[in-house]
Design an enzyme around this catalytic site. Structure first.
Site, short mmCIF file in Angstrom:
data_model
loop_
_atom_site.label_atom_id
_atom_site.label_comp_id
_atom_site.label_asym_id
_atom_site.label_seq_id
_atom_site.Cartn_x
_atom_site.Cartn_y
_atom_site.Cartn_z
N GLU A 47 28.89 67.10 -21.47
CA GLU A 47 29.20 66.06 -20.96
C GLU A 47 30.89 66.20 -20.99
OE1 GLU A 47 27.51 62.15 -21.76
OE2 GLU A 47 29.43 61.14 -20.48
N ARG A 51 38.33 61.55 -19.34
CA ARG A 51 38.89 60.49 -19.51
C ARG A 51 40.69 60.68 -19.92
NH1 ARG A 51 34.37 58.73 -24.47
NH2 ARG A 51 33.43 58.16 -22.53
N LYS A 135 21.82 55.99 -18.49
CA LYS A 135 22.34 56.26 -20.22
C LYS A 135 22.23 54.82 -20.95
CE LYS A 135 26.87 57.04 -21.45
NZ LYS A 135 27.83 57.95 -21.63
#
Ligand code: 3PG
Length: 216
Positions: A47, A51, A135
């Site tokens: 993943e 960011r 998630k």
């Protein structure tokens, strides 16, 4: 692609992973050696979080140069991020949350997608939009395994990838929960190791983790 097929694809990717490292890449030149180091340690589903300014280019480089890796995009916060993930060629998307706008965009997209949930109400919104693999974030901070078991009471059919506070010490306990399909976290790629290019150290930690969590 039907919603059911999209969800099946996601479940297949997560179940094959066992562990999904959550990657924050600061320098583009780290992307490919990092992906190679993870794959060499038996960790293939990655993943890449949106960011940092280089995140999208990092994911693109991994997709182009490390075909054994299965690259997803994380920290998807809105429909635009989702469209970016799709355009990059990501195999799946993950969000820390589940806003109505994002759920609507994800339901209309064919990108396999896991919204983030931490409460029953967020989970109900995700389920209503067709997402039954979620998630659980932030997993430890939001109540840990006890909270997950409590949620599984009214929602026994959900499948979950917990992240947040998971590491070598508790990953196996989470994976032993019947509705946990994989665990995610940043512990496999410490920022200091990425900064110093300690690829061999990352490979060794991945190999050790996979050996203990998924014995051959
Ligand atoms: C995530 O986005 O899943 C988290 O940042 C991972 O949490 P961790 O850093 O506690 O593993």
């Amino acid at each position: 692609m039907t919603a059911a097929t999209r969800q099946e694809q996601l479940a297949g990717i997560f179940k094959s992973a066992t562990v999904i490292p959550v990657l924050t890449i600061e320098r583009l030149e780290d992307a490919v050696p990092l992906a190679r180091a993870l794959v060499a340690g038996g960790v293939r589903v990655l993943e890449v979080t949106l960011r940092t300014p280089v995140a999208a280019d990092a994911a693109k480089a991994m997709i182009a140069e490390v075909p054994e890796a299965v690259i997803g995009i994380g920290t998807i916060l809105n429909g635009d991020d989702l469209a970016r993930a799709r355009a990059i060629g990501a195999r799946f998307g993950i969000s820390p949350g589940s806003t109505p706008e994002l759920l609507k965009a994800a339901a209309a997209s064919d990108l396999p997608f896991a919204p983030g949930i931490a409460t029953a109400s967020e989970l109900m919104q995700a389920l209503a939009a067709g997402f039954d693999l979620v998630k659980f974030f932030p997993a430890e901070q939001a109540g840990g395994i006890k909270a997950l078991r409590a949620l599984a009471g009214p929602f026994p059919h959900i499948e979950v990838c917990p992240t947040g506070g998971i590491g070598e010490a508790n990953a196996a306990a989470w994976l032993a929960e019947p509705n946990v399909v994989a665990v995610g976290g940043s512990w496999l790629c410490p920022a200091a190791d990425i900064r110093s290019g300690n690829w061999a150290g990352i490979t060794a930690m991945c190999a050790r983790t996979m050996k203990s969590l998924k014995p051959a």
